[in-house]
Scaffold this motif. Sequence first.
Motif, PDB file in Angstrom:
ATOM      1  N   ARG A  14     -34.291  23.453 -18.649  1.00  0.00           N
ATOM      2  CA  ARG A  14     -34.815  24.816 -18.727  1.00  0.00           C
ATOM      3  C   ARG A  14     -36.298  24.731 -19.058  1.00  0.00           C
ATOM      4  N   HIS A  15     -36.961  25.851 -19.016  1.00  0.00           N
ATOM      5  CA  HIS A  15     -38.336  25.982 -19.491  1.00  0.00           C
ATOM      6  C   HIS A  15     -39.303  25.056 -18.740  1.00  0.00           C
ATOM      7  N   TRP A  16     -39.437  25.312 -17.459  1.00  0.00           N
ATOM      8  CA  TRP A  16     -40.418  24.610 -16.635  1.00  0.00           C
ATOM      9  C   TRP A  16     -40.723  25.497 -15.437  1.00  0.00           C
ATOM     10  N   HIS A  17     -41.783  25.177 -14.748  1.00  0.00           N
ATOM     11  CA  HIS A  17     -42.044  25.835 -13.464  1.00  0.00           C
ATOM     12  C   HIS A  17     -42.743  24.880 -12.505  1.00  0.00           C
ATOM     13  N   ALA A  18     -42.659  25.215 -11.229  1.00  0.00           N
ATOM     14  CA  ALA A  18     -43.290  24.411 -10.190  1.00  0.00           C
ATOM     15  C   ALA A  18     -44.753  24.818 -10.060  1.00  0.00           C
ATOM     16  N   LEU A  19     -45.611  23.845  -9.838  1.00  0.00           N
ATOM     17  CA  LEU A  19     -47.031  24.097  -9.624  1.00  0.00           C
ATOM     18  C   LEU A  19     -47.353  24.061  -8.139  1.00  0.00           C
ATOM     19  N   ALA A  20     -48.457  24.685  -7.770  1.00  0.00           N
ATOM     20  CA  ALA A  20     -48.827  24.790  -6.358  1.00  0.00           C
ATOM     21  C   ALA A  20     -49.099  23.433  -5.721  1.00  0.00           C
ATOM     22  N   ASP A  21     -49.479  22.441  -6.532  1.00  0.00           N
ATOM     23  CA  ASP A  21     -49.800  21.124  -5.972  1.00  0.00           C
ATOM     24  C   ASP A  21     -48.576  20.213  -5.863  1.00  0.00           C
ATOM     25  N   GLY A  22     -47.373  20.754  -6.104  1.00  0.00           N
ATOM     26  CA  GLY A  22     -46.161  19.964  -5.960  1.00  0.00           C
ATOM     27  C   GLY A  22     -45.641  19.370  -7.262  1.00  0.00           C
ATOM     28  N   ARG A  23     -46.433  19.432  -8.304  1.00  0.00           N
ATOM     29  CA  ARG A  23     -45.972  18.933  -9.591  1.00  0.00           C
ATOM     30  C   ARG A  23     -45.111  19.995 -10.291  1.00  0.00           C
ATOM     31  N   VAL A  24     -44.444  19.592 -11.362  1.00  0.00           N
ATOM     32  CA  VAL A  24     -43.735  20.543 -12.222  1.00  0.00           C
ATOM     33  C   VAL A  24     -44.374  20.488 -13.602  1.00  0.00           C
ATOM     34  N   GLU A  25     -44.406  21.625 -14.268  1.00  0.00           N
ATOM     35  CA  GLU A  25     -44.946  21.697 -15.621  1.00  0.00           C
ATOM     36  C   GLU A  25     -43.815  22.007 -16.594  1.00  0.00           C
ATOM     37  N   CYS A  26     -43.635  21.134 -17.575  1.00  0.00           N
ATOM     38  CA  CYS A  26     -42.632  21.352 -18.616  1.00  0.00           C
ATOM     39  C   CYS A  26     -43.186  22.344 -19.636  1.00  0.00           C
ATOM     40  N   LEU A  27     -42.398  23.348 -19.970  1.00  0.00           N
ATOM     41  CA  LEU A  27     -42.816  24.390 -20.904  1.00  0.00           C
ATOM     42  C   LEU A  27     -41.975  24.364 -22.182  1.00  0.00           C
ATOM     43  N   LEU A  28     -41.541  23.160 -22.546  1.00  0.00           N
ATOM     44  CA  LEU A  28     -40.713  23.012 -23.734  1.00  0.00           C
ATOM     45  C   LEU A  28     -41.543  22.809 -24.993  1.00  0.00           C
ATOM     46  N   CYS A  29     -42.541  21.943 -24.938  1.00  0.00           N
ATOM     47  CA  CYS A  29     -43.334  21.657 -26.132  1.00  0.00           C
ATOM     48  C   CYS A  29     -44.818  21.743 -25.814  1.00  0.00           C
ATOM     49  N   PRO A  30     -45.669  21.717 -26.826  1.00  0.00           N
ATOM     50  CA  PRO A  30     -47.109  21.911 -26.599  1.00  0.00           C
ATOM     51  C   PRO A  30     -47.780  20.863 -25.726  1.00  0.00           C
ATOM     52  N   HIS A  31     -47.125  19.738 -25.447  1.00  0.00           N
ATOM     53  CA  HIS A  31     -47.732  18.771 -24.524  1.00  0.00           C
ATOM     54  C   HIS A  31     -47.845  19.347 -23.107  1.00  0.00           C
ATOM     55  N   ARG A  32     -46.910  20.212 -22.738  1.00  0.00           N
ATOM     56  CA  ARG A  32     -46.902  20.852 -21.408  1.00  0.00           C
ATOM     57  C   ARG A  32     -47.149  19.810 -20.312  1.00  0.00           C
ATOM     58  N   CYS A  33     -46.326  18.803 -20.278  1.00  0.00           N
ATOM     59  CA  CYS A  33     -46.504  17.701 -19.329  1.00  0.00           C
ATOM     60  C   CYS A  33     -46.438  18.217 -17.891  1.00  0.00           C
ATOM     61  N   ARG A  34     -47.356  17.740 -17.065  1.00  0.00           N
ATOM     62  CA  ARG A  34     -47.372  18.045 -15.634  1.00  0.00           C
ATOM     63  C   ARG A  34     -47.018  16.770 -14.886  1.00  0.00           C
ATOM     64  N   LEU A  35     -45.904  16.813 -14.179  1.00  0.00           N
ATOM     65  CA  LEU A  35     -45.293  15.597 -13.669  1.00  0.00           C
ATOM     66  C   LEU A  35     -45.194  15.596 -12.148  1.00  0.00           C
ATOM     67  N   THR A  36     -45.495  14.442 -11.559  1.00  0.00           N
ATOM     68  CA  THR A  36     -45.267  14.225 -10.136  1.00  0.00           C
ATOM     69  C   THR A  36     -43.860  13.676  -9.929  1.00  0.00           C
ATOM     70  N   GLU A  37     -43.433  13.579  -8.689  1.00  0.00           N
ATOM     71  CA  GLU A  37     -42.088  13.108  -8.382  1.00  0.00           C
ATOM     72  C   GLU A  37     -41.817  11.748  -9.029  1.00  0.00           C
ATOM     73  N   GLY A  38     -40.718  11.676  -9.775  1.00  0.00           N
ATOM     74  CA  GLY A  38     -40.316  10.437 -10.425  1.00  0.00           C
ATOM     75  C   GLY A  38     -40.996  10.164 -11.758  1.00  0.00           C
TER      76      GLY A  38
END
Length: 346
Positions: A8-32
């Motif tokens: 839960r608590h994430w969204h997709a970004l326009a550049d294909g990455r996903v952003e985790c919205l769980l903690c203040p790090h807000r990690c932006r992750l590519t595939e894998g």
Amino acid sequence: MLAEHPARHWHALADGRVECLLCPHRCRLTEGQRGRCYVRVCHAGALVLSGATQPLGCSPDPIEKKPLNHFLPGSLTYSFGTAGCNLACRYCQNWEMSRSRASSASAGPPIAAAQIAAAARAAGCRSVAFTYNDPVVFHEYALECAAAAHAAGLYTVAVSAGYVLPAPRAEFYAAIDAANIDLKAFDDRFYRQLCGARLAPVLETLEYLVHETAVWVEVTTLVIPGENDDPRRLHALSAWIAGHLGCEVPLHLSAFHPAHRLREHAATPPSTLIRAREIARANGLRHVYLGNLRLEGGGDTWCRGCGARVIARAGHRLVHLGLDEAGCCPYCATRCRGLFTSAPRV
């Protein structure tokens, strides 16, 4: 094989990455790619948890070990964690779990939430505790286990660093009955250099829990020589707790023992903990406990009304509980805040 669980608590970004919205790090992750917690992974354009339903270290523990001294004292809590953590504390005592990527060789089998609740009841526990690593990183599984625990008449406990964003924080703590939050230092430099985090979100979590929820809250600070034991910092920490959370919130001051990347560091001497307790009491805190060292009276609870010792402990073992079901002193009827009932959760 590691089990995957939708996050839960994430969204997709326009550049294909996903952003985790769980903690203040807000990690932006590519595939894998994995987040800083090691267990939240971008897979097929979505965020999933890897190994999140494969708990480690399942064991009945005294509730005082969490530590919680004003919540069902003398009871057992069914403790477990998973791999990974969203902080990177250089002194972590559970680093084998918290810094693990949950390899299929180290992870246990997937365990359904109902099985956790059943195991807790079979072990004579009154609660289930999400601990060892931070339940923030297994948020979704913890919620499932909390629902199963409540359905079985068990209470729920979270041991956390409190490093979480507001939306998942509200969702998670709506399912939690008691929490011990690590306030690692009253110093943003300490958080940045020794934990890979920031102080402000932790303070926000503490204020939220105390003032906006029904969760019973206790606070722990691990006192590390030369890092967070300066009397001025200890004064600022306990003064903040008194002013922002209230003088009835218990504070646990724990001794550091060399671990992980601070193995060559000095351990905390008893005199340092005793001085820290004096500072906290001078700032008005009424319940200050000393842990990780066997100090006479360090775990005892005293009535704020008449000064009588109403709970006696030896380490994590309850020796005497003098309070009634409502938490009232037998000598002067002053109520000690917390939960002291023998009744199951309803």
